[in-house]
Design an enzyme around this catalytic site. Sequence first.
Site, PDB file in Angstrom:
ATOM      1  CG  HIS A  11      -0.287   0.006   2.203  1.00  0.00           C
ATOM      2  ND1 HIS A  11      -0.192  -1.595   3.222  1.00  0.00           N
ATOM      3  CD2 HIS A  11      -0.140   0.486   3.469  1.00  0.00           C
ATOM      4  CE1 HIS A  11       0.984  -0.804   3.769  1.00  0.00           C
ATOM      5  NE2 HIS A  11       0.944  -0.167   4.429  1.00  0.00           N
TER       6      HIS A  11
ATOM      7  CG  HIS B 186       1.148   5.449   4.188  1.00  0.00           C
ATOM      8  ND1 HIS B 186       0.500   5.230   5.359  1.00  0.00           N
ATOM      9  CD2 HIS B 186       1.704   3.923   3.916  1.00  0.00           C
ATOM     10  CE1 HIS B 186       0.790   3.724   5.871  1.00  0.00           C
ATOM     11  NE2 HIS B 186       1.613   3.465   5.499  1.00  0.00           N
TER      12      HIS B 186
HETATM   13  P1  AMP Z   1       2.489   0.680   7.642  1.00  0.00           P
HETATM   14  O1  AMP Z   1       2.733   1.165   8.657  1.00  0.00           O
HETATM   15  O2  AMP Z   1       2.953   1.053   6.003  1.00  0.00           O
HETATM   16  O3  AMP Z   1       2.073  -0.874   6.894  1.00  0.00           O
HETATM   17  O4  AMP Z   1       0.787   1.007   7.137  1.00  0.00           O
HETATM   18  C1  AMP Z   1      -0.363   1.033   7.347  1.00  0.00           C
HETATM   19  C2  AMP Z   1      -1.643   1.818   7.815  1.00  0.00           C
HETATM   20  O5  AMP Z   1      -2.422   0.744   7.926  1.00  0.00           O
HETATM   21  C3  AMP Z   1      -1.515   1.385   9.145  1.00  0.00           C
HETATM   22  O6  AMP Z   1      -1.058   3.637   9.008  1.00  0.00           O
HETATM   23  C4  AMP Z   1      -2.491   2.495  10.074  1.00  0.00           C
HETATM   24  O7  AMP Z   1      -2.906   2.882  10.408  1.00  0.00           O
HETATM   25  C5  AMP Z   1      -3.252   1.241   8.315  1.00  0.00           C
HETATM   26  N1  AMP Z   1      -4.461   0.730   8.811  1.00  0.00           N
HETATM   27  C6  AMP Z   1      -5.074  -0.667   9.903  1.00  0.00           C
HETATM   28  N2  AMP Z   1      -5.824  -1.078  10.051  1.00  0.00           N
HETATM   29  C7  AMP Z   1      -6.516  -1.014   9.007  1.00  0.00           C
HETATM   30  C8  AMP Z   1      -8.354  -0.938   8.144  1.00  0.00           C
HETATM   31  N3  AMP Z   1      -8.957  -1.740   8.935  1.00  0.00           N
HETATM   32  N4  AMP Z   1      -8.506   0.269   8.071  1.00  0.00           N
HETATM   33  C9  AMP Z   1      -7.638   0.975   7.555  1.00  0.00           C
HETATM   34  N5  AMP Z   1      -6.460   1.592   8.289  1.00  0.00           N
HETATM   35  C10 AMP Z   1      -5.579   0.583   8.274  1.00  0.00           C
END
Ligand code: AMP
Length: 118
Positions: free
Chosen positions: A97, A99
């Site tokens: 993903h 951001h």
């Molecule tokens: P990363 O550290 O790049 O893996 O970021 C994962 C992101 O996913 C974090 O910013 C979390 O806040 C977000 N996240 C985790 N669970 C969910 C969810 N169910 N819906 C939306 N965002 C999420």
Amino acid sequence: MSADCIFCRIITGEIPGKLVYRDDSYVVFFDVNPKAALHLLICPLEHTETLQDSDPEIVAGAIRVIQKLAAQLGIEDNYALQINNGEESGQIVFHLHIHLLSHDEEAVDKARALVDAV
Ligand code: AMP
């Protein structure tokens, strides 16, 4: 798809997500724990764990989605992108993903207005 993956489960609708965009290859949804006024996650439907594992064409396609969405939200000149690659970098969800972060408050309303349309 991976049954254990939270983003795969958002993609299938098994877990609710606030989707602002969807096509045959990507979804975009609000981050549940925003680090900026607008914090979206751009996610390929295909499950790969990290950027390092992923086809660069898939990443390029995600960038095209971001360019289109940024124009739609009026933040062409006001957004930042981040990809965490690997646990030590801070990656916590192992489904590729990107951001998208912006401090433009108006874009938040515009993105919220898209949620019901997806
Ligand atoms: P990363 O550290 O790049 O893996 O970021 C994962 C992101 O996913 C974090 O910013 C979390 O806040 C977000 N996240 C985790 N669970 C969910 C969810 N169910 N819906 C939306 N965002 C999420």
